[in-house]
Each structure stands twice: as structure tokens, then as C-alpha cells.
Design a protein around this motif. Structure first.
Motif, short mmCIF file in Angstrom:
data_model
loop_
_atom_site.label_atom_id
_atom_site.label_comp_id
_atom_site.label_asym_id
_atom_site.label_seq_id
_atom_site.Cartn_x
_atom_site.Cartn_y
_atom_site.Cartn_z
N UNK A 1 -10.32 19.66 -9.13
CA UNK A 1 -10.83 18.31 -8.92
C UNK A 1 -9.70 17.33 -9.24
N UNK A 2 -9.64 16.23 -8.51
CA UNK A 2 -8.60 15.23 -8.76
C UNK A 2 -9.22 13.84 -8.73
N UNK A 3 -8.77 13.00 -9.65
CA UNK A 3 -9.24 11.62 -9.74
C UNK A 3 -8.06 10.73 -10.09
N UNK A 4 -8.28 9.44 -10.01
CA UNK A 4 -7.27 8.46 -10.43
C UNK A 4 -7.74 7.80 -11.71
N UNK A 5 -6.90 7.89 -12.74
CA UNK A 5 -7.21 7.26 -14.02
C UNK A 5 -5.99 6.47 -14.48
N UNK A 6 -6.15 5.17 -14.63
CA UNK A 6 -5.04 4.34 -15.09
C UNK A 6 -3.86 4.35 -14.15
N UNK A 7 -4.14 4.49 -12.85
CA UNK A 7 -3.08 4.50 -11.86
C UNK A 7 -2.37 5.82 -11.71
N UNK B 1 0.86 -1.20 0.00
CA UNK B 1 0.00 0.00 0.00
C UNK B 1 0.89 1.24 0.00
N UNK B 2 0.70 2.11 -1.00
CA UNK B 2 1.54 3.31 -1.14
C UNK B 2 0.99 4.46 -0.30
N UNK B 3 1.84 5.45 -0.10
CA UNK B 3 1.43 6.64 0.63
C UNK B 3 1.22 7.80 -0.34
N UNK B 4 0.21 8.60 -0.05
CA UNK B 4 -0.05 9.83 -0.77
C UNK B 4 0.25 10.97 0.19
N UNK B 5 1.23 11.81 -0.16
CA UNK B 5 1.68 12.86 0.76
C UNK B 5 0.89 14.15 0.56
N UNK B 6 0.65 14.83 1.67
CA UNK B 6 -0.01 16.14 1.65
C UNK B 6 0.87 17.12 2.43
N UNK B 7 1.39 18.13 1.75
CA UNK B 7 2.20 19.15 2.41
C UNK B 7 1.28 20.12 3.14
N UNK C 1 -8.91 10.31 -3.12
CA UNK C 1 -8.04 9.69 -4.11
C UNK C 1 -7.42 8.40 -3.54
N UNK C 2 -6.97 8.48 -2.29
CA UNK C 2 -6.32 7.32 -1.67
C UNK C 2 -7.28 6.14 -1.55
N UNK C 3 -8.52 6.40 -1.21
CA UNK C 3 -9.50 5.33 -1.06
C UNK C 3 -9.75 4.63 -2.40
N UNK C 4 -9.78 5.39 -3.49
CA UNK C 4 -10.03 4.80 -4.79
C UNK C 4 -8.83 4.02 -5.31
N UNK C 5 -7.63 4.40 -4.82
CA UNK C 5 -6.41 3.73 -5.28
C UNK C 5 -5.88 2.71 -4.28
#
Length: 327
Positions: A122-128, A1-7, A29-33
Motif C-alpha cells: 500500500x502507498x500513501x502520501x504523508x507530509x509530501x 505539477x510534478x511527475x510520478x514515474x512508473x517503470x 498517489x498522484x491525485x492526492x498530491x
């Protein structure tokens, strides 16, 4: 499981509103990925804010508890973020789209072979990969942006693009980061910080209510009336480019294509014609009120409520009524 960083953008030991909004965006985003959200706090006081960050979605908190983070210009934050990205293995970093942090992100991208998207709404995950929506050409076009394969993904989130949502999460795991600054990072030192006038009012980029004045005020003294209305409402004060170019109000409060972008719950524009350059900076406000004696002013085309009249007649009566309701 990767981390998504927020500054985390913070002031006086507290995360700014935009940081909590970014945590919400990152959580979605993290939940969808299938990833987890990790906050990054550069500067003193991070551990004290851990509970707040955890409640808004951060499962981990990287903190560099050092005055050096802001004691020099730009590069210490770049080097700290580079270290966190490399040690965490994260591929994505969210940051606030303020001028200073954009500078940090641009320098960081060069060092980590990354791409940068700013002012995402807006941000989404498409194709990783992250796919971000943003407005261009003064809001005339909405574009969808993504990153080239193999690039670190640095995403600048526009203020007020996302709501603040408490996830109910517990306190995050706190990881202390020890950064050894290079000589280059210590070349330019901050020797003093001076609080500028108007600093007691909400920052217009985060304020729920923004009151702005334009050419129709006629002179510098007109902004005293704008400030009175703002203080009654607990609002931030903005200005059009015409007003700032005339020297009536500081340029740092300019709203528009070449100034700040705001998206408050309520925007009140007084004596502002509503040229496209100004509208690009405020047209995403949830409710727009326009006060102008010119019934044909373009701002009425996007206003939810319009008052055709002399602002020097309208605003004093509005202030009087608001004060009466507060008493």
C-alpha cells in the motif's frame, strides 16, 4: 505539477499485469498530491503500448526504443532511468518488486541519492513524502516505511497488491529518450536468451490462479499431476521449498519467504504442510484451498477451503470434474 514515474515491466511488447497495477497505485498517489503519472518504457515497442498505458493512467510516456535496453546486463536500464529522473525532475519512481528490477533500483538509488522501499502493498502520501506498507518477518509484522528528507523515492510495488483499473484516459504524450551508454554499461552483453520449461503457463507472480505442490507429492513425477490441474485451470505452477530442494521442481517456482511471493485470486496447495516460511509467500491469496491427508497440517489454519485426503485420489477427480464442465 510534478511527475510520478512508473517503470513499465513488459514482455513481448505488452505491459505485464503488475505494470497496470502500479499505474493504478501511482494514479491514486498522484491525485492526492496534485501530480501527474508518467510511464517509462525501456526497450522496443513502447509506442505501440501507449494507448494501453494511457487508458490505465499514464499522461506521459518516456520511451527508449532500443534493443540496447536489454542487450546488456542491468546498467543500461540504470543509466536510462537516471537520465529520465534528471530531465523530468521527478522525485518518485514506482517499479515492480522482481529480483531483476530490484537490482536496477538499488544501483539507481546510489547514483541519484535515493532511498528504496521494496514489496510495498500500500502507498500513501504523508507530509509530501511517500509512505509505504510492507510485511516483514514472514508476514508476522506489518511496517510503515518512508524516506529521509531530500532523497529520491524509489518504491517497489508487490505484485497483485493493487487491482488493474482503467481510468479512461486518452493516449499519453510520447517522449523519446536518447541514451548514450557508458563503456561500463556495455561490458556485459546478453548473447542469447533461452525460454525455460513451463514458460507457456502464467508467471506465478501475476497468475490469477496458482497451483502448488509440496513434500506430500512424494516424488518428481507428482508434479505432472499438479501441471495437469494447472493446465485445466489456466494456472501457474508453484512449489514449496521442500519440493525444490529435493530436486522435484525448479527453484525459480519456489513460493515462500526465500522464494517468490504470490497473491492470486485462487491458491491451491497440495501436499504442503503450510510452514510459516511457505505461508509468508502465499497467505495474501484471496482464496486458499488446501489438500492434505494430515488434518492437523498448519495450512488448514489459513485455508478458506480444506480437503483432508490423499491428493492422488482428490486431484484426478477434480481434474475430471473440471474437464467435464468445460466440455
Amino acid at each position: 505539477m510534478a511527475e510520478l514515474l512508473v517503470l513499465i515491466d513488459h514482455s513481448e511488447g505488452k505491459p505485464r499485469k503488475v505494470s497496470l497495477q502500479m499505474l493504478n497505485a501511482a494514479t491514486q498517489v498522484a491525485e492526492s498530491a496534485g501530480d501527474t503519472v508518467a510511464a517509462v518504457w525501456l526497450g522496443e515497442g513502447g509506442a505501440d503500448a501507449a494507448a494501453t498505458l494511457g487508458a490505465h493512467g499514464a499522461a506521459k510516456l518516456y520511451t527508449w526504443d532500443s534493443a540496447d535496453a536489454h542487450g546488456y546486463v542491468t546498467l543500461p536500464q540504470v543509466e536510462a532511468l537516471q537520465q529520465v529522473l534528471e530531465t523530468s525532475g521527478a522525485e518518485v519512481l514506482f517499479f515492480s518488486s522482481s529480483n531483476h528490477v530490484k537490482d536496477v533500483a538499488a544501483r539507481l538509488a546510489i547514483r541519484v541519492d535515493g532511498g528504496v522501499i521494496t514489496d510495498a502493498t500500500n502507498v500513501e502520501v504523508e507530509g509530501g513524502k511517500i509512505s509505504a506498507t510492507k510485511e516483514v518477518f514472514g508476514g508476522d509484522l506489518i511496517t510503515r516505511c518512508t524516506f529521509a528528507d531530500g532523497k529520491k523515492q524509489l518504491v517497489g510495488v508487490a505484485s497483485n497488491a493493487f487491482p488493474v483499473v482503467e481510468t479512461g484516459g486518452g493516449a499519453p504524450e510520447v517522449v523519446s529518450v536518447d541514451v548514450s551508454l557508458s563503456e561500463a554499461a556495455q561490458a556485459s552483453k546478453v548473447t542469447s536468451v533461452e525460454k525455460q520449461g513451463g514458460g507457456d503457463r502464467p508467471d506465478i507472480g501475476e497468475a490469477a490462479i496458482v497451483v502448488s505442490g509440496g513434500r506430500g507429492l512424494g516424488n518428481e513425477e507428482g508434479f505432472q499431476l499438479i501441471e495437469q490441474l494447472a493446465d485445466v485451470l489456466g494456472a501457474g505452477v508453484g512449489a514449496s521449498r521442500a519440493a525444490t530442494d529435493a530436486g522435484w521442481y525448479p527453484h525459480r517456482f519456489q513460493i515462500g519467504q526465500t522464494g517468490r511471493t504470490v497473491s492470486p485470486t485462487l491458491y491451491i496447495g497440495s501436499g504442503i504442510s503450510g510452514a510459516i516460511q511457505h505461508r509468508a509467500g502465499m497467505q495474501t491469496a484471496q482464496n486458499i484451498v488446501a489438500i492434505n491427508k494430515d488434518a492437523e497440517a498448519p495450512i488448514f489454519q489459513i485455508a478458506d477451503f480444506g480437503v483432508v485426503g490423499d491428493l492422488y485420489d482428490v486431484i484426478p477427480k477434480l481434474i475430471e470434474e473440471l474437464e467435464a464442465r468445460k466440455s
